[in-house]
Scaffold this motif. Structure first.
Motif, short mmCIF file in Angstrom:
data_model
loop_
_atom_site.label_atom_id
_atom_site.label_comp_id
_atom_site.label_asym_id
_atom_site.label_seq_id
_atom_site.Cartn_x
_atom_site.Cartn_y
_atom_site.Cartn_z
N GLY A 183 0.77 71.38 3.90
CA GLY A 183 1.79 72.16 3.19
C GLY A 183 1.27 73.57 2.95
O GLY A 183 0.06 73.78 2.81
N TYR A 209 6.82 72.74 4.69
CA TYR A 209 6.52 71.31 4.58
C TYR A 209 6.97 70.61 5.85
O TYR A 209 7.77 71.14 6.63
CB TYR A 209 7.22 70.71 3.33
CG TYR A 209 8.74 70.69 3.43
CD1 TYR A 209 9.49 71.84 3.19
CD2 TYR A 209 9.42 69.52 3.78
CE1 TYR A 209 10.86 71.82 3.29
CE2 TYR A 209 10.80 69.51 3.88
CZ TYR A 209 11.52 70.66 3.63
OH TYR A 209 12.89 70.65 3.74
N TRP A 218 5.80 68.33 -1.03
CA TRP A 218 4.75 67.95 -0.08
C TRP A 218 4.35 66.48 -0.22
O TRP A 218 4.07 65.81 0.76
CB TRP A 218 3.47 68.78 -0.32
CG TRP A 218 3.61 70.22 -0.04
CD1 TRP A 218 4.35 70.80 0.96
CD2 TRP A 218 3.00 71.30 -0.76
NE1 TRP A 218 4.23 72.17 0.90
CE2 TRP A 218 3.41 72.50 -0.13
CE3 TRP A 218 2.14 71.37 -1.86
CZ2 TRP A 218 2.99 73.75 -0.57
CZ3 TRP A 218 1.73 72.61 -2.30
CH2 TRP A 218 2.15 73.78 -1.66
#
Ligand code: NAP
Length: 283
Positions: free
Chosen positions: A63, A95, A260
């Motif tokens: 992420g 993400y 994430w």
């Protein structure tokens, strides 16, 4: 934190990035949640942005947060955007979703969550004045319009403010325009999204007359270093309720973290880490 062959890597990209409080905030959250990962800063030059995104794909970075000046420039390199990011044309969070590298924007929701944490959210229909028309103004104005506020934008450069009309602002103007002066007298909330008040402009305030604000008006500032900008100090000395940008920083980070990892972010741990990093003088 002990890293091993299974550790995940998260990052923040900016230029500059040294001032970022995101690494201590996210590393504290990872550690608190027992997640095997690390969050690191990268100073990415604008002409290296495409290579940086290729690096995310090649290295399996889990992420990324992107900050100034990459929030809009990174969009063409992504596979998909959330509807909110599409609407703004900007992202602050990369993400993965089913093998696609996606972009989301969490600043606007983070700002509303910050107001909510102190019971400062204006009611639907209330007038709010957004000072500034840069990247953060776009997120904040759009989020406030999204909860039903009547958003009036004041900016030095009118052409930039015009872009906010398509994001839900109902009116725009210069600081001394009739539309802005009327809105200031009516406002339930005034939010500073300009860079006035932070280094090298500490002590400077946007050109508004605090005395025009109603007694129940809330004044908020996205700046959190210094802790109290001149705008907030003057509003406070007039007896108005104020909020600086620290809670927005924490809340937008918490939304990224949840995006994430799919776990609740430890907001109190993140807040404490940011406070300590600021007090410790992380530059
Ligand atoms: P930006 O896109 O560069 O926009 C800056 C804004 O400031 C523009 O509207 C600009 O007006 C105005 N401005 C700059 N100098 C000025 C001056 N001398 N007189 C009048 N207006 C002036 O910046 P940004 O990314 O939106 O960030 C703005 C602030 O928000 C920064 O302090 C940043 O640290 C803070 N921020 C905080 C958070 C948080 O989580 N707390 C998140 C994002 C941003 P013109 O259009 O006329 O140039």
């Amino acid at each position: 934190m002990i890293l091993n062959g299974s550790s995940d890597v998260f990052a923040v990209w900016g230029c500059p990035v040294k001032h970022s409080a995101s690494p201590p905030m996210h590393n504290a959250a990872l550690e608190h949640c027992g997640i095997n990962g690390v969050y690191v800063p990268f100073e990415v030059q604008p002409d290296h942005l495409a290579a940086a995104v290729a690096g995310v794909r090649a290295l399996g970075i889990r992420g990324v947060n992107v900050t100034v000046p990459h929030k809009e420039a990174v969009v063409p390199f992504l596979d998909a955007l959330t509807p909110e990011a599409e609407h703004l044309g900007a992202v602050n969070t990369l993400y993965w979703d089913n093998g696609l590298l996606c972009g989301d924007t969490t600043d606007g929701r983070g700002y509303i969550a910050a107001l909510r944490s102190c019971n400062l959210v204006p009611v639907a229909g209330a007038t709010v004045v957004v000072l500034g028309a840069g990247g953060s103004a776009r997120s904040v104005a759009s989020a406030l319009a999204g909860i039903g506020c009547k958003v009036v934008v004041a900016n030095r450069t009118l052409a930039k403010a015009e872009g906010l009309l398509s994001l839900g602002a109902s009116d725009i103007g210069g600081y001394d325009s009739p539309a802005v002066l009327r809105a200031l007298a009516d406002a339930a909330l005034v939010v500073n999204t300009t860079t006035l008040g932070m280094s090298p402009n500490v002590g400077v305030i946007p050109e508004i007359d605090i005395d025009r604000l109603a007694d129940n008006c809330v004044v908020s500032d996205l700046i959190y270093r210094p802790d109290r900008t001149e705008l907030l100090m003057r509003a406070e000395s007039r007896g108005l309720r104020v909020q600086n940008g620290l809670e927005m920083l924490v809340q937008q980070g918490a939304i990224s973290f949840e995006r994430w990892l799919g776990v609740s972010a430890p907001v109190h741990v993140m807040r404490q880490a940011v406070q300590e990093s600021i007090q410790g003088g992380v530059k």
